[in-house]
Write a protein that holds these residues in place. Sequence first.
Motif, PDB file in Angstrom:
ATOM      1  N   LYS A 202       1.035  -1.136   0.074  1.00 36.55           N
ATOM      2  CA  LYS A 202       0.039   0.069   0.078  1.00 36.55           C
ATOM      3  C   LYS A 202       1.047   1.117   0.042  1.00 36.55           C
ATOM      4  CE  LYS A 202      -3.302   2.127   2.788  1.00 36.55           C
ATOM      5  NZ  LYS A 202      -3.543   2.447   4.217  1.00 36.55           N
ATOM      6  N   GLN A 204       1.894   5.480   0.501  1.00 38.71           N
ATOM      7  CA  GLN A 204       1.292   6.312   1.295  1.00 38.71           C
ATOM      8  C   GLN A 204       0.405   7.073   0.910  1.00 38.71           C
ATOM      9  OE1 GLN A 204       5.606   8.195   1.527  1.00 38.71           O
ATOM     10  NE2 GLN A 204       5.202   8.773   3.671  1.00 38.71           N
ATOM     11  N   LYS A 205      -0.017   7.394  -0.637  1.00 39.88           N
ATOM     12  CA  LYS A 205      -1.108   8.151  -0.847  1.00 39.88           C
ATOM     13  C   LYS A 205      -1.530   7.410  -2.174  1.00 39.88           C
ATOM     14  CE  LYS A 205      -1.387  11.863   1.816  1.00 39.88           C
ATOM     15  NZ  LYS A 205      -2.602  12.172   2.948  1.00 39.88           N
ATOM     16  N   ALA A 236     -12.649   4.679  -2.694  1.00 44.71           N
ATOM     17  CA  ALA A 236     -12.026   4.913  -1.290  1.00 44.71           C
ATOM     18  C   ALA A 236     -12.823   3.849  -0.430  1.00 44.71           C
ATOM     19  CB  ALA A 236     -11.691   6.325  -0.747  1.00 44.71           C
ATOM     20  N   LEU A 241     -10.116   2.561   2.346  1.00 40.36           N
ATOM     21  CA  LEU A 241      -9.060   3.663   2.726  1.00 40.36           C
ATOM     22  C   LEU A 241     -10.003   4.920   3.313  1.00 40.36           C
ATOM     23  CD1 LEU A 241      -7.051   4.003  -0.785  1.00 40.36           C
ATOM     24  CD2 LEU A 241      -6.383   2.517   1.282  1.00 40.36           C
ATOM     25  N   ASP A 244      -7.828  10.384   4.217  1.00 36.72           N
ATOM     26  CA  ASP A 244      -6.764  10.905   4.238  1.00 36.72           C
ATOM     27  C   ASP A 244      -5.707  10.219   3.117  1.00 36.72           C
ATOM     28  OD1 ASP A 244      -5.127  13.156   5.033  1.00 36.72           O
ATOM     29  OD2 ASP A 244      -4.171  11.667   6.521  1.00 36.72           O
ATOM     30  N   ASP A 245      -6.120   9.021   3.049  1.00 37.44           N
ATOM     31  CA  ASP A 245      -5.317   8.035   2.224  1.00 37.44           C
ATOM     32  C   ASP A 245      -5.202   8.581   0.693  1.00 37.44           C
ATOM     33  OD1 ASP A 245      -4.612   6.620   4.252  1.00 37.44           O
ATOM     34  OD2 ASP A 245      -5.992   5.229   4.111  1.00 37.44           O
TER      35      ASP A 245
END
Length: 337
Positions: A202, A204-205, A236, A241, A244-245
Amino acid sequence: MAKFIGLDKDKGHAGRGKTGILLLNLGTPDAPTPAAVRRYLAEFLSDPRVVEIPKALWKLILHGIILRVRPAKSAALYREVWTDKGSPLMDISERQTQALAEKLKAEGVEAEVALAMRYGNPAVGDVLKRLHNQGVDKLVVLPLYPQYAGPTTGSAFDAIAKELTQWRYLPSLHFIHTYHDNPLFIEALAESIEADFAQHGKPQKLVLSYHGMPERNLKLGDPYYCFCIKTSRLLAERLGLAEDDVISSFQSRFGKAKWLGPYTDETMMALPKQGITDVAVACPAFSADCLETLEEIAGQNREFFEQAGGKSFRYIAALNDRPRHIEMMAELVRPYL
Ligand SMILES: C=CC1=C(C)c2cc3[nH]c(cc4nc(cc5[nH]c(cc1n2)c(C)c5CCC(=O)O)C(CCC(=O)O)=C4C)c(C)c3C=C
Ligand SMILES: [Fe+2]
Ligand SMILES: [Fe+2]
């Protein structure tokens, strides 16, 4: 000559009553040369749905400046993504058409599946005439733009309407205007992203980069921005997620006006400074990979990110001819067959 195009008088009603499915995408130059790109851009950028400034002024700017400068620059970019099968957008669109035809045939559905491009070839008018001559009286149009926008989906409708106003015998017509929140669309995107996460971990963003549009269009009532944000939210949620991801951003600015933001390029330059050095980028407004994803995102924006200190940038391919994407197309047209 008759004013309207009618049935073939020798064949009459024989062999008619067929269903046609028309997949529509934007189109692409016939070759990565300045001359071919100029022809393509001249048609594309003369569309009042695409550039909404007064016609006389725009004609001066378009022919006086843009069509003198941009074709050579854009042709060089097209050459970077061109393959032995031609423009990626054309190659992938043809594969999508073939795959949908095969899927429906395997299900026992009898339908003519065809591809047209809004600009360039195969031209909408030519393909509609061909379907008519094949006996199609029932037409389902699926513009392959997940999020409705006036410059894309609206313009696709204009091209269909422009041709059909010349016909005496119109087909029944179903026009699918948006599928930004279709569960199979979200599922197909989620699967492609999960496959990336499974292989690389995964990030960070997750950056979801959509094609941009002038902000003015949103203020004038175009739903595109809201549909993009809804696609991001549903995706999301499906991926589990946190808000904020995920970052939603907008790419491919054209001209000097303010476009929808945040801009993808500025985002890519800013993230490493905030400690974000590992991103995965998907482009949910593009049903097929093209110049705007392969060159602008996987090429240019990767460089912006790395030059700013980013360590890992993964571009997640468009849905292209993934089986789940083709299944989604079949699902979208099925109610009208
Ligand atoms: C000038 C304004 C433009 C608007 C508004 C716009 C909206 C829009 N476009 C797409 C999808 C694609 N655009 C592509 C290329 C492209 N787009 C613009 C301009 C506008 N697009 C230009 C000038 C170009 C040509 C490329 C260049 O010269 O830089 C493509 C790729 C075509 C290819 O051959 O690969 C796609 C696909 C959407 C979804 C959209 C929605 C608001
Ligand atoms: Fe565009
Ligand atoms: Fe671009």
